[in-house]
Design a protein around this motif. Structure first.
Motif, PDB file in Angstrom:
ATOM      1  N   SER A 178      -1.706  10.334   0.288  1.00  0.00           N
ATOM      2  CA  SER A 178      -2.796   9.968  -0.611  1.00  0.00           C
ATOM      3  C   SER A 178      -4.140  10.079   0.113  1.00  0.00           C
ATOM      4  O   SER A 178      -4.239   9.799   1.310  1.00  0.00           O
ATOM      5  N   LEU A 224      -2.108   5.345   3.802  1.00  0.00           N
ATOM      6  CA  LEU A 224      -2.329   6.275   2.690  1.00  0.00           C
ATOM      7  C   LEU A 224      -2.089   7.720   3.118  1.00  0.00           C
ATOM      8  O   LEU A 224      -1.468   8.509   2.396  1.00  0.00           O
ATOM      9  N   SER A 264       1.391   8.572   3.375  1.00  0.00           N
ATOM     10  CA  SER A 264       2.015   8.628   2.055  1.00  0.00           C
ATOM     11  C   SER A 264       1.505   9.803   1.224  1.00  0.00           C
ATOM     12  O   SER A 264       1.865   9.950   0.056  1.00  0.00           O
ATOM     13  N   VAL A 267       0.842  -1.206   0.000  1.00  0.00           N
ATOM     14  CA  VAL A 267       0.000   0.000   0.000  1.00  0.00           C
ATOM     15  C   VAL A 267       0.875   1.254   0.000  1.00  0.00           C
ATOM     16  O   VAL A 267       0.612   2.217  -0.740  1.00  0.00           O
ATOM     17  N   LYS A 268       1.922   1.248   0.795  1.00  0.00           N
ATOM     18  CA  LYS A 268       2.820   2.401   0.877  1.00  0.00           C
ATOM     19  C   LYS A 268       3.499   2.658  -0.461  1.00  0.00           C
ATOM     20  O   LYS A 268       3.579   3.807  -0.928  1.00  0.00           O
ATOM     21  N   ALA A 293       0.752   3.810  -3.128  1.00  0.00           N
ATOM     22  CA  ALA A 293      -0.211   4.818  -2.689  1.00  0.00           C
ATOM     23  C   ALA A 293      -0.511   5.857  -3.762  1.00  0.00           C
ATOM     24  O   ALA A 293      -1.647   6.331  -3.888  1.00  0.00           O
TER      25      ALA A 293
END
Length: 604
Positions: free
Chosen positions: A412, A407, A410, A376-377, A380
């Protein structure tokens, strides 16, 4: 006033009181409490006045007599003490009215429970009688979801609502909806007695049977038993409709009236996981996450992350592939599920074309693992859609919160969607979550979800009403119209009007071809080989009803090829049929037609 008129008015008042008490059961406890307090306060004043006057020299006796008399007041009409009371405080209309009003409240508070029981029976009988003149909404399965659905249905039009099942429904809901609850064997295992009870006769009235319990096998059995009852009672198919949760939407054809086959006049069968997945992409189109240039060409890739590959996760994947194809972009899906290898067997067997033709990767990791968080990182900034479909709501919420935190760190602000059989939950940092309930009358009964699909189907048939044509649609045709409607609604809404630009039209037509291929792969089709095409061409020479490029039995289609190869395929087919088929032009015409329908039917 004559005795007869007095009797009639008294009867009407008493009946109105019974119905009022029954209909307003939500407030009966409050009104009974108020009446009881008024009676107690008034009784103490009345009998305290009388006993104090008669036993002024014995105050203890006066107090005890007052307490006893107030208690006895709740079980008698109050005739014995009236003269004593008005003789002390004054004999006039006001004091006499006060005396009788206090006794009325005392009497009311005692008999209200009895009146409620009698009234409930009267009202139930009245509602049963209404089945003769109203259309009927019969819902099999009683739980919080079906109760809410019944309230919505009863609030939209004048119908008689009937619940069948062993669950409980509060009096307040029954009174708001005017519903009846049948839990006897004749209703649970429908027979001729049930048809007679609901007063359904040939050519008069309509009934919609919603079979929505948690048990798909029980749903199937109930729908079939009801159909048998209708047939034996000679009920016309046009009088009946079926809405059902089933183990597979394909069984809808068993219940649909068609030609000489007796069945329900209209049939809607939903598989919960498929409905939830479609609702997700219908409400939140993937086209909204893509950027396009002024020629309608995508300038961003589609990158989807799915946590969980159970029944709902699998349906989400099918819908994502079918709805995520745009000319100019590449398509990628990453799925995390620690047990995917134990769950994907049937999926792989049913839809081999999906895994062979699209970039779909699996990771055997939990969505709470470090591996998932790192993914996910890293992604993102490029992800378009994140879906959590792990089945367990508590775990799903935990995963969603974790994703949102990663998120945000990051930079997002991408939403996270939790997808369950009964609802879709949209989560976004610093925003209230948005819940879309699958048990919604607009969704289950097709007035919103299938509106555009019906118009697309109507465009191709051209005759009759769109509703009649939709009812006669087979399963594959409905799914095809749904896929086209859901996709093009999002795409046209995103890129705007078509205009007269040939390049723009060509780009959108290529997107439509990509969508069409993805839909067929998601329905189990695979590409027809050149040898298979030649064999079918030979069959066509002997029987011109044979479709050269499509085999519905083995699920093969020759048009599942890149856009640039369609001209050669069109020429191949035309060389045998003598027709002038142009498969590229079909995609262009489809874009024009659907864009016109959208502009005419979809409100901005």
């Amino acid at each position: 006033m004559s005795n007869f008129l007095i009797i009639m008015i008294s009867s009407a008042v008493f009946l109105a009181l019974i119905i009022w008490l029954t209909v307003d059961t939500e407030h009966v406890k409050k009104w009974t409490g108020i009446a009881f307090l008024i009676a107690i306060a008034g009784g103490i004043f009345i009998y305290g006045t009388i006993d104090a006057d008669q036993f002024s020299s014995m105050p203890v006796i006066a107090v005890l007599r007052t307490v006893v008399h107030v208690g006895k007041m709740f079980g008698n009409a109050g005739d014995g003490a009236h003269d004593s009371f008005v003789g002390i405080v004054g004999d006039n209309t006001l004091t006499s009215a006060f005396y009788w009003m206090v006794h009325f409240f005392a009497y009311y508070s005692v008999v209200s429970a009895v009146i409620l029981v009698i009234g409930r029976d009267i009202v139930r009988g009245f509602r049963t009688w209404l089945l003769r003149i109203h259309d009927i909404e019969l819902i099999y399965g009683i739980d919080d979801d079906t109760i809410s659905l019944g309230e919505a249905l009863a609030g939209k039009r004048r119908v008689s609502l009937v619940f069948v099942g062993k669950g409980t429904i509060s009096d307040s809901i029954l009174n708001r909806t005017g519903a009846l609850v049948f839990a006897d064997s004749d209703a649970m295992n429908p027979n001729a007695k049930l048809i007679k009870r609901i007063s359904l006769v040939k050519g008069k009235g309509k009934i919609r049977v919603s079979v929505l319990s948690d048990d798909d096998e029980a749903n199937y059995a109930y729908a079939m038993k009801m159909l048998k009852c209708f047939k034996e009672a000679d009920i016309l198919p046009s009088q009946t409709e079926l809405v059902m949760f089933g183990r597979a939407v394909l069984i809808g054809s068993e219940f649909q009236a068609l030609g000489d086959h007796y069945g329900y006049g209209s049939v809607k069968v939903y598989e919960r996981s498929e409905l939830a997945a479609r609702l997700l992409l219908w409400k939140y189109p993937l086209a909204d996450t893509i950027t396009f240039d002024d020629k309608g060409k995508a300038t961003k890739d589609v990158d989807v992350l799915i946590a969980g590959f159970g029944a709902i996760g699998q349906e989400v994947l099918r819908k994502v592939v079918a709805q995520g194809q745009f000319y100019g972009s590449s398509f990628h899906v990453h799925i995390f599920d620690p047990n995917f290898e134990k769950r994907n067997g049937f999926f792989n067997a049913r839809y081999p074309g999906l895994l062979d033709n699209y970039d779909i990767k699996f990771e055997a990791y939990d969505a709470r693992s470090e591996k998932f968080a790192d993914y996910v990182k890293d992604k993102a900034g490029s992800l378009n859609l994140i879906v959590v479909a792990v089945g367990d709501e508590y775990v799903g919420q935990e995963i969603s919160n974790g994703i949102l935190d990663v998120l945000e760190l990051s930079g997002s602000s991408l939403p996270v969607y939790q997808c369950y059989a009964e609802k879709i939950v949209r989560n976004l940092h610093r925003e209230e979550c948005v819940i879309t309930n699958v048990f919604d009358s607009e969704i289950l009964y097709g007035t919103s979800l299938d509106a555009l699909s019906k118009e697309i189907n109507h465009f191709y048939y051209g005759e009759g009403s769109s509703e009649e044509q939709w009812q006669g649609c087979d399963y594959f045709s409905r799914m095809s119209c749904n896929a086209s409607a859901d996709y093009l609604k999002g795409l046209i809404g995103r890129v705007g009007a078509l205009g007269q630009d040939d390049e723009r039209m060509e780009n959108l037509a290529q997107s439509e071809h990509l969508r069409w291929m993805a839909f067929h792969y998601s329905m189990g089709y695979q590409t027809m080989t050149r040898d298979e095409c030649l064999k079918r061409a030979e069959l066509y020479k002997r029987d011109n009803k044979v479709r050269i490029l499509k085999d519905t039995v083995s699920k093969r289609h020759a048009c599942l090829i890149p856009w640039d190869e369609l001209d050669d395929l069109s020429a191949f087919e035309n060389s045998y049929t003598g027709k002038n088929v142009d498969y590229k032009q079909m995609d262009r015409e489809n874009i024009k037609a659907v864009a016109g329908i959208i502009n005419a039917t979809v409100k901005p």
